[in-house]
Motif scaffolding. Structure first.
Motif, mmCIF file in Angstrom:
data_model
loop_
_atom_site.group_PDB
_atom_site.id
_atom_site.type_symbol
_atom_site.label_atom_id
_atom_site.label_comp_id
_atom_site.label_asym_id
_atom_site.label_seq_id
_atom_site.Cartn_x
_atom_site.Cartn_y
_atom_site.Cartn_z
ATOM 1 N N ALA A 52 23.251 28.727 48.625
ATOM 2 C CA ALA A 52 24.302 27.825 49.123
ATOM 3 C C ALA A 52 25.684 28.413 48.858
ATOM 4 O O ALA A 52 25.943 29.004 47.818
ATOM 5 N N ARG A 53 26.555 28.214 49.841
ATOM 6 C CA ARG A 53 27.919 28.724 49.704
ATOM 7 C C ARG A 53 28.965 27.621 49.603
ATOM 8 O O ARG A 53 30.074 27.879 49.187
ATOM 9 N N THR A 54 28.629 26.401 49.992
ATOM 10 C CA THR A 54 29.623 25.323 49.985
ATOM 11 C C THR A 54 29.093 24.102 49.245
ATOM 12 O O THR A 54 27.891 23.957 49.018
ATOM 13 N N TYR A 55 30.022 23.231 48.883
ATOM 14 C CA TYR A 55 29.651 21.969 48.240
ATOM 15 C C TYR A 55 28.754 21.129 49.145
ATOM 16 O O TYR A 55 27.826 20.475 48.690
ATOM 17 N N GLY A 56 29.023 21.161 50.422
ATOM 18 C CA GLY A 56 28.227 20.382 51.361
ATOM 19 C C GLY A 56 26.770 20.819 51.361
ATOM 20 O O GLY A 56 25.864 19.986 51.420
ATOM 21 N N GLU A 57 26.533 22.136 51.308
ATOM 22 C CA GLU A 57 25.160 22.633 51.263
ATOM 23 C C GLU A 57 24.469 22.195 49.974
ATOM 24 O O GLU A 57 23.291 21.825 49.989
ATOM 25 N N LEU A 58 25.184 22.254 48.857
ATOM 26 C CA LEU A 58 24.599 21.830 47.584
ATOM 27 C C LEU A 58 24.329 20.325 47.574
ATOM 28 O O LEU A 58 23.278 19.884 47.109
#
Length: 182
Positions: free
Chosen positions: A73-79
């Motif tokens: 994951a690269r972004t907060y949204g993905e996490l």
């Protein structure tokens, strides 16, 4: 159609956005969702996944799949999409919550209260009483105390000491004059 890491697909998946898997992955509509995630953020997400696995909320396969997705994951949204169906657990403050107040360390210092001036007559009274000028010490001490009360000034202690020493000096000079005159 794109194939998701956990084997399910959905039409119209765009690269860079979290995959949508019914039941546990839904986009998190927040301005911070596109913000880059750090290693610490990924670790917090893995901690939530571990807790979910330990509590029986995730199967071993789901845990493995989500753990791998968290490491990529690269972004907060993905996490956030990986743990949206799990209790928050050890995740201290998700990035998609309202902004926290600024710590006092980073706020500007409070304004300095204005300095109250010291009464010059209080200082004169103290100096006169130490110099054995008793009568001027008593007069300036009383005037100084009146000014201090009216104008909210500093120096009351100096005026009181000047008055006490001035009255003692007046008594001393009076006794000295009476002793020499007899």
């Amino acid at each position: 159609m794109s194939v998701q890491p956990w084997g399910e697909s959905r039409p119209g998946h765009r690269h860079g956005h979290p995959p949508l898997v019914p039941g546990w992955q839904s986009p998190v509509p927040a301005p911070q969702a596109a913000m880059r995630a750090s290693h610490t953020d990924r670790d917090r997400t893995v901690d939530v996944l571990k807790a979910g696995f330990a509590e029986g909320r995730l199967s071993a396969e789901e845990y493995e799949e989500r753990h791998e997705a968290a490491s990529r994951a690269r972004t907060y949204g993905e996490l956030a999409a990986l743990v949206v169906d799990l209790p928050a657990g050890p995740m201290v403050a998700p990035p998609f919550q309202a902004a926290q107040p600024v710590p006092a360390t980073f706020l500007p210092p409070p304004p300095v209260p204005p300095v109250r001036p010291t009464s010059a007559l209080a200082v004169v009274s103290l100096v006169c009483s130490v110099s054995f000028l008793s009568l001027p010490a008593v007069v300036t001490g009383h005037i100084a105390r009146a000014q201090i009360r009216e104008r909210n000034m500093n120096g009351d202690a100096a005026a009181v000491v000047g008055l006490v020493l001035g009255y003692l000096g007046c008594a001393f000079w009076t006794l000295l004059i009476l002793a020499v005159g007899s």
